[in-house]
Each structure stands twice: as C-alpha cells, then as structure tokens.
Enzyme design. Structure first.
Site, PDB file in Angstrom:
ATOM      1  N   CYS A  86      32.652  17.969 -36.875  1.00  0.00           N
ATOM      2  CA  CYS A  86      31.790  18.637 -37.901  1.00  0.00           C
ATOM      3  C   CYS A  86      31.222  17.623 -38.922  1.00  0.00           C
ATOM      4  O   CYS A  86      31.551  17.573 -39.977  1.00  0.00           O
ATOM      5  CB  CYS A  86      32.702  19.398 -38.653  1.00  0.00           C
ATOM      6  SG  CYS A  86      33.531  20.566 -37.582  1.00  0.00           S
ATOM      7  N   GLU A  87      30.270  16.754 -38.397  1.00  0.00           N
ATOM      8  CA  GLU A  87      29.289  15.860 -39.051  1.00  0.00           C
ATOM      9  C   GLU A  87      28.125  15.624 -38.307  1.00  0.00           C
ATOM     10  O   GLU A  87      27.905  15.640 -37.038  1.00  0.00           O
ATOM     11  CB  GLU A  87      29.857  14.508 -39.025  1.00  0.00           C
ATOM     12  CG  GLU A  87      31.380  14.349 -39.457  1.00  0.00           C
ATOM     13  CD  GLU A  87      31.403  13.751 -40.933  1.00  0.00           C
ATOM     14  OE1 GLU A  87      30.265  13.372 -41.394  1.00  0.00           O
ATOM     15  OE2 GLU A  87      32.585  13.743 -41.231  1.00  0.00           O
ATOM     16  N   GLU A 105      32.638 -18.397 -29.947  1.00  0.00           N
ATOM     17  CA  GLU A 105      33.521 -16.989 -30.342  1.00  0.00           C
ATOM     18  C   GLU A 105      33.023 -15.955 -29.799  1.00  0.00           C
ATOM     19  O   GLU A 105      32.722 -14.731 -30.496  1.00  0.00           O
ATOM     20  CB  GLU A 105      33.924 -17.008 -31.683  1.00  0.00           C
ATOM     21  CG  GLU A 105      34.599 -18.329 -32.451  1.00  0.00           C
ATOM     22  CD  GLU A 105      34.665 -18.217 -33.835  1.00  0.00           C
ATOM     23  OE1 GLU A 105      34.033 -17.153 -34.427  1.00  0.00           O
ATOM     24  OE2 GLU A 105      35.445 -18.868 -34.476  1.00  0.00           O
ATOM     25  N   PRO A 106      32.654 -15.488 -28.466  1.00  0.00           N
ATOM     26  CA  PRO A 106      31.975 -14.160 -28.092  1.00  0.00           C
ATOM     27  C   PRO A 106      32.850 -13.123 -27.977  1.00  0.00           C
ATOM     28  O   PRO A 106      33.797 -13.330 -27.748  1.00  0.00           O
ATOM     29  CB  PRO A 106      31.354 -15.055 -26.776  1.00  0.00           C
ATOM     30  CG  PRO A 106      32.380 -15.755 -26.177  1.00  0.00           C
ATOM     31  CD  PRO A 106      33.002 -16.422 -27.376  1.00  0.00           C
ATOM     32  N   GLY A 107      32.253 -12.124 -28.481  1.00  0.00           N
ATOM     33  CA  GLY A 107      32.868 -10.805 -28.209  1.00  0.00           C
ATOM     34  C   GLY A 107      32.087  -9.789 -27.529  1.00  0.00           C
ATOM     35  O   GLY A 107      32.482  -9.285 -26.387  1.00  0.00           O
ATOM     36  N   ARG A 108      31.050  -9.325 -28.005  1.00  0.00           N
ATOM     37  CA  ARG A 108      30.082  -8.258 -27.336  1.00  0.00           C
ATOM     38  C   ARG A 108      29.585  -8.605 -26.196  1.00  0.00           C
ATOM     39  O   ARG A 108      29.620  -8.056 -25.264  1.00  0.00           O
ATOM     40  CB  ARG A 108      28.974  -8.107 -28.361  1.00  0.00           C
ATOM     41  CG  ARG A 108      28.201  -6.797 -28.106  1.00  0.00           C
ATOM     42  CD  ARG A 108      26.898  -6.787 -28.899  1.00  0.00           C
ATOM     43  NE  ARG A 108      27.129  -6.732 -30.259  1.00  0.00           N
ATOM     44  CZ  ARG A 108      27.427  -5.739 -30.952  1.00  0.00           C
ATOM     45  NH1 ARG A 108      27.439  -4.807 -30.785  1.00  0.00           N
ATOM     46  NH2 ARG A 108      27.763  -5.989 -32.273  1.00  0.00           N
ATOM     47  N   TYR A 146      33.386  -3.087 -29.201  1.00  0.00           N
ATOM     48  CA  TYR A 146      33.161  -2.029 -30.184  1.00  0.00           C
ATOM     49  C   TYR A 146      33.058  -0.574 -30.075  1.00  0.00           C
ATOM     50  O   TYR A 146      32.593   0.128 -30.693  1.00  0.00           O
ATOM     51  CB  TYR A 146      32.266  -2.652 -31.360  1.00  0.00           C
ATOM     52  CG  TYR A 146      32.315  -3.921 -31.576  1.00  0.00           C
ATOM     53  CD1 TYR A 146      33.351  -4.555 -32.327  1.00  0.00           C
ATOM     54  CD2 TYR A 146      31.436  -4.992 -30.928  1.00  0.00           C
ATOM     55  CE1 TYR A 146      33.248  -6.024 -32.442  1.00  0.00           C
ATOM     56  CE2 TYR A 146      31.426  -6.339 -31.205  1.00  0.00           C
ATOM     57  CZ  TYR A 146      32.571  -6.867 -32.182  1.00  0.00           C
ATOM     58  OH  TYR A 146      32.459  -8.200 -32.210  1.00  0.00           O
ATOM     59  N   GLY A 202      28.344 -14.023 -31.531  1.00  0.00           N
ATOM     60  CA  GLY A 202      27.216 -13.180 -31.889  1.00  0.00           C
ATOM     61  C   GLY A 202      26.136 -12.955 -30.917  1.00  0.00           C
ATOM     62  O   GLY A 202      25.083 -12.287 -31.238  1.00  0.00           O
TER      63      GLY A 202
HETATM   64  C1  LIG Z   1      33.092 -10.614 -34.882  1.00  0.00           C
HETATM   65  C2  LIG Z   1      33.229 -12.051 -34.790  1.00  0.00           C
HETATM   66  C3  LIG Z   1      33.045 -12.643 -33.677  1.00  0.00           C
HETATM   67  C4  LIG Z   1      32.448 -12.160 -32.425  1.00  0.00           C
HETATM   68  O1  LIG Z   1      31.224 -11.542 -32.661  1.00  0.00           O
HETATM   69  P1  LIG Z   1      30.296 -10.770 -31.431  1.00  0.00           P
HETATM   70  O2  LIG Z   1      29.042 -10.384 -31.952  1.00  0.00           O
HETATM   71  O3  LIG Z   1      31.196  -9.607 -30.784  1.00  0.00           O
HETATM   72  O4  LIG Z   1      30.024 -11.967 -30.486  1.00  0.00           O
HETATM   73  C5  LIG Z   1      32.960 -13.954 -33.592  1.00  0.00           C
HETATM   74  N1  LIG Z   1      33.339 -14.790 -34.684  1.00  0.00           N
HETATM   75  C6  LIG Z   1      33.946 -14.217 -35.946  1.00  0.00           C
HETATM   76  C7  LIG Z   1      34.336 -14.836 -37.024  1.00  0.00           C
HETATM   77  C8  LIG Z   1      33.670 -12.825 -35.898  1.00  0.00           C
HETATM   78  O5  LIG Z   1      33.819 -12.149 -37.017  1.00  0.00           O
END
Ligand SMILES: *Cc1c(COP(=O)(O)O)cnc(C)c1O
Length: 447
Positions: A368-369, A296-299, A397, A262
C-alpha cells in the site's frame, strides 16, 4: 517519492538484456535459464517470490577482479563488501575462494566468523562503530579498522589500550571527489558524513602513529557506489597518493592503501565498470608507492549474479491507459526501485519468440504505497495472471534490504552451483512474523 528518472534512450529489449547477462539464456522449451538451471523448475518447487543467486557467476566475477589486478602487476587484497549480500552461503563461498571481507557492523563481523573467514582478512568500515563492536573486532584481532573521525581514533586507542591489544588502523580519507552517482550512494564529497576531511588527514595520521594501542597502517577511501568510469577513482587515488607522500616526508610509516569499492554494473544500457580499468587507475596513481593495496567490491561481483522471481497476481487493465501488472514481489522484497529510483531489467520466464509483440506496462507490487513500483511504461509481452518474471541484477542490495512491511514474510532464497540448485533460506512462515512479539499482560487480567 521522487519521479522515476526519464531516460532518453530506448529501454533495452529482452534479447539485449540477455546479451549483457551471459549467465542467463532463453531456452525454447524450458524458458529462462540461469547457469543452466530452468528458473521455472525452481519457481515450481519453491514458489514465488524467490531470490535465485548464481554461485558460478559470483565466483567468475570475483576471479575476473583478481586477475585484472594481477595482470596489472598489482598485489591487491580483495575484501568483499558483506553488506551487498550477507547470506552465510555467500560468505562461505567468499572464504573458500580465499577472499577477505569488508564489514560495517558487529552483526556482519559475527557472520564472517560463522562462515570461518579468518579475522586477519577482515576490514571494518563505518562512521559509527559502537564500543561493543570495536571490542569484538579488536578482541578477534581483525586485519584492519578504517577510522572515520578523530573522535573514533581516540576511542579505538582507549579501548585497545584497556584490552592490552593493538588495533591496526587506516584513516578513511574523504577526498572531496564527486563520484557522479545517485545522491543517496555518493560518499566522497566533503558534505557527506563519511571519512576524515582531506585537510585534517595528515595531522591525524601523525597523531595515530604515536597513539598507544594503535598501529597506523595507512589510508583508505571509498567514494560511493555504482561508479561506471575511472575518472572519480583516479581523482580520489591521486589525493590519497599525495597524502602517502606527505606522510612519508614527515617521517611516518605508510604500508597500506585501501582503495574502497563502488564499481558499477549494467542495470539498463550503461556499460558496466571494468575491473581492468579500475586496476589501471590504481596502478597509475598508487602503483609506485610500494604499499599493500586492497579493494572492497560489493555490487560488482554479486549484483548481476542474482534474480528475483515473481508471479503475476493479476493484470489490471479495465479503464487503464497503461495496464498494471501486479506481482507477488514488492518493495518490501526489493527496495531499490522505491529507494533509489533504480531501473531493473524484467524478463518473462516463459519461452517466448524474440520478435514477440510488446506493449507499455506498469509493473507494481501489492504493498500500500505508490512507491511500490518496479517499472513504469516498460515494453513487455502481454503478461497474464499466473505468468512469471525475473527481475534482474538483484544479487546485491536485494535480499539484504528486505523487510516484512505489510506483514509479508521474507522470500525464499536459492543458490545455483554446478548446474544444480538448493534452497539456502526457506520462505519465512507467517507465524514467524510475530514469534518474538510479546503482548503485555494487563493489570486487570492479572487481578
Ligand atoms: C558499501 C561499501 C563498499 C561496497 O560498495 P559497492 O558499491 O557495493 O562496491 C565498500 N566499502 C565501503 C566502506 C562501503 O561502505
């Protein structure tokens, strides 16, 4: 569609955006460069729209997260959240650099295996894992399943017992903390579908600790996405720490706390979340529990690493108060502006003088939106037909949310590494759009 948010501070200029994106640089001859590669050269060869991902930037940002945890004296496993960008080239890099993966589906699990990420380094989250997905995960012996409900715990116990296996689980606790982020990406409020209500967690952990087929490791939490300050993290981790202590008081073993993802990035003028501050929050609330930790980093690691290149199809100016620049990228490629009202920086690829005149411009795709809008009233140099732009911070994303709406083929994808670039997915061919479609045979024709 909701109106785009109204910001009270001025938009950042192109120069200000480049200052917050050190992997991007404006070259006086070649134009915009990413990790030393001219984006115009990529667009010339591959066409637009085209996603470009900086592998060096991804590696550097992951390394900074790892160093932040280590420098705080914490042993924290980093599980990259695959859903942010699940391309095999990304997962291959993640695996080679020694990180783990956080997955939310059987498809993502299969991708991690294709990319040879060890099952022991995989964590499975999600509110609705199917029996088939759980069998696949338990069969592979993945490191951890984050359980999101009492009902799911019972299902996992039954499946693992039937398979003669032991599933390692944490309980995902909903700490009822407001992450102060967009309503569509907050997950830690009691009203959300995610996690086990805080007040039920201790009782359920006691049950998990005695169920067959299950080894209870501890707790996990994930309160939302694009979180920029540590306040919500500290509040959530304080509640999780409370649970760990209560569980131990009750004589239960707790070895693991998974702190979720997050951490937010700077799309506009907001200062990006700092891994060092996140490490501080983890240390302050969970540092003395003697548990194995994970994030659990994604973004954060991958969002800023990517840009979406697009060309101006035409400039619609006649009779308009504000000109529309219509681009060959659209909401089917990058959904975030239409889905979350997201603001993304837009920088022309052509070399341009820092002091060049700018004027308010609407940047829209051809779908077309009305929601197919990347920017309204954006101060941009006068972009003519054929000119190119980079839409910034689309590494997370971005391509993963693309669709083929309006029968628009999926855009090409390119990876930049060590000063060179490679196509990692060619542009989808139009005929591939219907290759799996079947026109039924009709009885009259068969007769
Ligand atoms: C989406 C998600 C993440 C990653 O979130 P980011 O905002 O991209 O860091 C980590 N853990 C869980 C359980 C998620 O659903």
């Amino acid at each position: 569609m909701a109106d785009l948010p109204v910001y009270t501070d001025p938009d950042p200029t192109g120069a200000e955006l480049l200052a917050t994106h050190p992997h991007l640089r404006m070259d006086a001859t070649c134009g915009l460069m990413l990790e030393g590669v001219a984006l115009n050269a990529i667009a010339d060869a591959v066409g637009t729209p085209c996603w470009v991902l900086g592998g060096g930037t991804l590696k550097r940002r992951l390394a900074r997260m790892r160093a932040a945890m280590r420098d705080a004296g914490l042993d924290v496993g980093i599980h990259y959240a695959v859903k942010a960008n699940d391309h095999l080239a990304v997962l291959d890099l993640i695996g080679r650099e020694g990180y783990g993966a956080d997955i939310v589906s059987g498809g993502e699990l299969a991708r991690t295996q294709k990319a040879a990420i060890a099952p022991a380094r995989i964590v499975f989250s999600g509110v609705g894992k199917t029996d088939a997905e759980l069998e696949q995960a338990i069969g592979l012996g993945i490191g951890q399943i984050n359980v999101e409900s009492a009902e799911e715990l019972a299902i996992i116990s039954a499946i693992a017992t039937r398979m003669g296996r032991t599933a390692r689980v944490t309980l995902r606790v909903n700490p009822d903390v407001d992450a102060k982020t967009h309503a569509k990406i907050t997950t830690g409020l009691a009203a959300n579908k995610f996690g086990i209500p805080f007040d039920n967690a201790l009782g359920l952990y006691a049950r998990a600790s005695s169920l067959p087929g299950v080894q209870a490791l501890g707790f996990s939490t994930h309160i939302g996405s694009q979180i920029l300050t540590t306040g919500p993290y500290r509040a959530a981790y304080a509640r999780v720490a409370e649970l760990v202590r209560a569980a131990r008081q009750a004589g239960l073993d707790v070895s693991t706390v998974d702190c979720g993802g997050g951490l937010g990035i700077s799309y506009r003028t907001e200062p990006e979340g700092q891994p060092e501050a996140l490490a501080g929050a983890i240390k302050a609330e969970l540092g003395d529990l003697g548990v194995r930790l994970a994030i659990e980093p994604g973004r954060w690691p991958i969002g800023p690493a990517g840009v979406l290149l697009s060309s101006v199809i035409l400039r619609k100016e006649a009779g308009m108060d504000v000109p529309f620049v219509i681009t060959d990228a659209a909401m089917n490629d990058l959904a975030r502006p239409s889905m979350y009202d997201a603001w993304h920086g837009i920088v022309p690829l052509a070399p341009h003088a820092p002091g060049q005149a700018v004027a308010a411009t609407h940047v829209v795709g051809p779908v077309c939106e009305s929601g197919d809008t990347f920017a309204r009233d954006r101060l941009l140099p006068p972009l003519a037909r054929g000119e190119r732009i980079a839409i910034l911070d689309t590494g997370a994303y971005g391509s993963v949310m693309s669709s083929t709406y309006n029968s628009r083929p999926l855009a090409a994808e390119v990876l930049v590494e060590d000063g060179t670039w490679q196509v990692i997915r060619p542009r989808q061919a139009v005929k591939e759009l219907w290759q799996d479609e079947i026109i039924p045979t009709h009885a009259t024709e068969q007769a």
